[in-house]
Design a protein around this motif. Structure first.
Motif, PDB file in Angstrom:
ATOM      1  N   UNK A   1     -16.102  -0.218   3.057  1.00  0.00           N
ATOM      2  CA  UNK A   1     -16.881  -1.231   3.331  1.00  0.00           C
ATOM      3  C   UNK A   1     -17.878  -1.623   2.592  1.00  0.00           C
ATOM      4  N   UNK A   2     -18.416  -2.867   2.989  1.00  0.00           N
ATOM      5  CA  UNK A   2     -19.841  -3.256   2.387  1.00  0.00           C
ATOM      6  C   UNK A   2     -20.807  -2.793   3.002  1.00  0.00           C
ATOM      7  N   UNK A   3     -22.081  -3.115   2.618  1.00  0.00           N
ATOM      8  CA  UNK A   3     -23.279  -2.841   3.205  1.00  0.00           C
ATOM      9  C   UNK A   3     -24.194  -3.986   3.413  1.00  0.00           C
ATOM     10  N   UNK A   4     -25.325  -3.675   4.311  1.00  0.00           N
ATOM     11  CA  UNK A   4     -26.107  -5.059   4.556  1.00  0.00           C
ATOM     12  C   UNK A   4     -27.115  -4.776   3.481  1.00  0.00           C
ATOM     13  N   UNK A   5     -27.222  -3.840   2.700  1.00  0.00           N
ATOM     14  CA  UNK A   5     -28.137  -3.745   1.626  1.00  0.00           C
ATOM     15  C   UNK A   5     -27.701  -4.945   0.319  1.00  0.00           C
TER      16      UNK A   5
ATOM     17  N   UNK B   1       0.966  -1.109  -0.066  1.00  0.00           N
ATOM     18  CA  UNK B   1      -0.022   0.084  -0.045  1.00  0.00           C
ATOM     19  C   UNK B   1       1.065   1.312  -0.057  1.00  0.00           C
ATOM     20  N   UNK B   2       0.925   2.058  -0.992  1.00  0.00           N
ATOM     21  CA  UNK B   2       1.772   3.303  -1.224  1.00  0.00           C
ATOM     22  C   UNK B   2       0.883   4.236  -0.295  1.00  0.00           C
ATOM     23  N   UNK B   3       1.667   5.344  -0.335  1.00  0.00           N
ATOM     24  CA  UNK B   3       0.961   6.483   0.829  1.00  0.00           C
ATOM     25  C   UNK B   3      -0.300   7.302   0.322  1.00  0.00           C
ATOM     26  N   UNK B   4      -0.845   7.517   1.475  1.00  0.00           N
ATOM     27  CA  UNK B   4      -2.225   8.550   1.271  1.00  0.00           C
ATOM     28  C   UNK B   4      -3.285   7.756   1.001  1.00  0.00           C
ATOM     29  N   UNK B   5      -3.633   6.409   1.007  1.00  0.00           N
ATOM     30  CA  UNK B   5      -4.671   5.638   0.695  1.00  0.00           C
ATOM     31  C   UNK B   5      -5.593   5.458   1.937  1.00  0.00           C
ATOM     32  N   UNK B   6      -6.909   5.290   1.898  1.00  0.00           N
ATOM     33  CA  UNK B   6      -7.819   5.166   2.800  1.00  0.00           C
ATOM     34  C   UNK B   6      -8.643   3.920   2.533  1.00  0.00           C
ATOM     35  N   UNK B   7      -8.302   3.015   3.620  1.00  0.00           N
ATOM     36  CA  UNK B   7      -8.700   1.343   3.050  1.00  0.00           C
ATOM     37  C   UNK B   7      -9.564   1.090   4.469  1.00  0.00           C
ATOM     38  N   UNK B   8     -11.034   0.603   4.060  1.00  0.00           N
ATOM     39  CA  UNK B   8     -11.822   0.369   5.026  1.00  0.00           C
ATOM     40  C   UNK B   8     -12.736   1.307   5.751  1.00  0.00           C
ATOM     41  N   UNK B   9     -12.721   2.605   5.148  1.00  0.00           N
ATOM     42  CA  UNK B   9     -13.314   3.391   5.809  1.00  0.00           C
ATOM     43  C   UNK B   9     -15.073   3.135   5.503  1.00  0.00           C
ATOM     44  N   UNK B  10     -15.821   3.862   6.135  1.00  0.00           N
ATOM     45  CA  UNK B  10     -17.298   3.803   6.047  1.00  0.00           C
ATOM     46  C   UNK B  10     -17.723   3.991   4.623  1.00  0.00           C
ATOM     47  N   UNK B  11     -18.946   3.032   4.143  1.00  0.00           N
ATOM     48  CA  UNK B  11     -19.332   3.263   2.883  1.00  0.00           C
ATOM     49  C   UNK B  11     -19.892   4.443   2.643  1.00  0.00           C
ATOM     50  N   UNK B  12     -19.959   4.919   1.232  1.00  0.00           N
ATOM     51  CA  UNK B  12     -20.534   6.437   1.109  1.00  0.00           C
ATOM     52  C   UNK B  12     -21.941   6.257   0.629  1.00  0.00           C
ATOM     53  N   UNK B  13     -22.739   5.630   1.684  1.00  0.00           N
ATOM     54  CA  UNK B  13     -24.143   5.351   1.403  1.00  0.00           C
ATOM     55  C   UNK B  13     -24.861   5.782   2.776  1.00  0.00           C
ATOM     56  N   UNK B  14     -25.816   6.452   2.283  1.00  0.00           N
ATOM     57  CA  UNK B  14     -26.772   7.234   3.375  1.00  0.00           C
ATOM     58  C   UNK B  14     -27.474   5.999   4.079  1.00  0.00           C
ATOM     59  N   UNK B  15     -27.579   4.901   3.834  1.00  0.00           N
ATOM     60  CA  UNK B  15     -28.261   3.785   4.301  1.00  0.00           C
ATOM     61  C   UNK B  15     -27.401   3.110   5.400  1.00  0.00           C
ATOM     62  N   UNK B  16     -26.167   3.269   5.345  1.00  0.00           N
ATOM     63  CA  UNK B  16     -25.376   2.669   6.267  1.00  0.00           C
ATOM     64  C   UNK B  16     -25.467   3.304   7.395  1.00  0.00           C
TER      65      UNK B  16
END
Length: 262
Positions: free
Chosen positions: A96-100, A58-73
């Motif tokens: 991350x994934x979602x329960x949907x 993993x190179x610099x400045x990555x965001x791994x495993x953050x909350x999904x960009x989904x209002x239903x989460x």
């Protein structure tokens, strides 16, 4: 000697193999597992319920495993799973994934992920793929093994991209791409078979010819989709050396949910 830089913050509950390297100012959350010989560069954030396999970089400045960009989460403990031997370049974002959906976002093995790539929630990416700079996947996208996405390609949510497909630069993709097919444009259009990629992967001339014939049945012979499926079924029977590959195209046509690029 410690493999974790003194400025990095690694939660005591995180499970890191003793051979993992963590660079300066990176942050590793409590629910993260990282396998042997994986290298996390400087200024990387890995959080959420995230499992990462062996020999990744993993190179610099990555965001791994953050909350999904989904209002239903709503904070459910959904997951991100990354396989082995992946290269992830600068400024990538994997959510991350979602329960949907499946509840997990997945990246397989031996993938080359260039800078600024986004894998949204619930994406399922196979192995040996190449994502060029700024390729973007919306939620719930599926990408088969050996597929290539060129720079700035954008994929609409719920689309499927078949194995060995090629998506051209700046392509806007709103429908599914069958295996082996090369698409480009905005909106996307089918441009032929990814012949060069198949040659590089050891496909024989008879196999490539059979795949090209299947492509013509779908795209060039003025057949309806049902007629094209029947033609592919016959071609599968007539070309035993390529039966597996034509069968993959036939199965894909049967599972396409957004219609195929035509």
């Amino acid at each position: 000697m410690s493999m974790i830089h003194p400025t990095a913050i690694v939660d005591p509950k995180a499970q890191l193999d003793s051979t993992v390297e963590v660079g300066a100012y990176s942050i590793i959350g409590p629910n993260v597992q990282i396998g042997a010989r994986t290298v996390v560069g400087p200024h990387v954030v890995i959080e959420g319920h995230t499992t990462i396999g062996e020999d990744n970089k993993f190179f610099q400045f990555s965001s791994i495993g953050a909350a999904p960009q989904d209002k239903k989460w709503a904070g459910e403990p959904t997951r991100l799973e990354v396989g082995h031997r992946n290269t992830v370049r600068e400024f990538c974002t994997f959510n991350l994934g979602t329960t949907q959906d499946k509840g997990v976002t997945r990246l397989g093995n031996d993938n080359w992920i260039s800078a600024y790539v986004h894998l949204a929630h619930d994406c399922q990416v196979g192995s040996n793929t190449i994502f060029s700079n700024n390729a973007q996947l919306a939620g719930h996208v599926e990408v088969g093994d050996w597929a290539i996405l060129s720079g700035y390609a954008g994929v609409h949510q719920f689309c499927k991209i078949g194995a060995h497909a090629f998506v051209g630069m700046y392509t806007s993709l709103t429908q599914d791409v069958p295996p082996f097919v090369l698409v480009s444009g905005n909106p996307a259009g089918a441009r032929g078979v990814n012949i060069e990629g198949l040659k590089r992967r050891g496909f024989t001339r008879p196999q490539i010819d059979a795949i090209r014939a299947a492509y013509k049945s779908i795209y060039r012979n003025n057949l309806t989709l049902d007629e094209a499926k029947a033609a592919l079924a016959q071609q599968q029977a007539d070309a035993p050396d390529a039966a597996q590959h034509i069968g993959a195209m036939l199965d894909f046509l049967g599972s396409a949910t957004r219609g195929i690029v035509r």
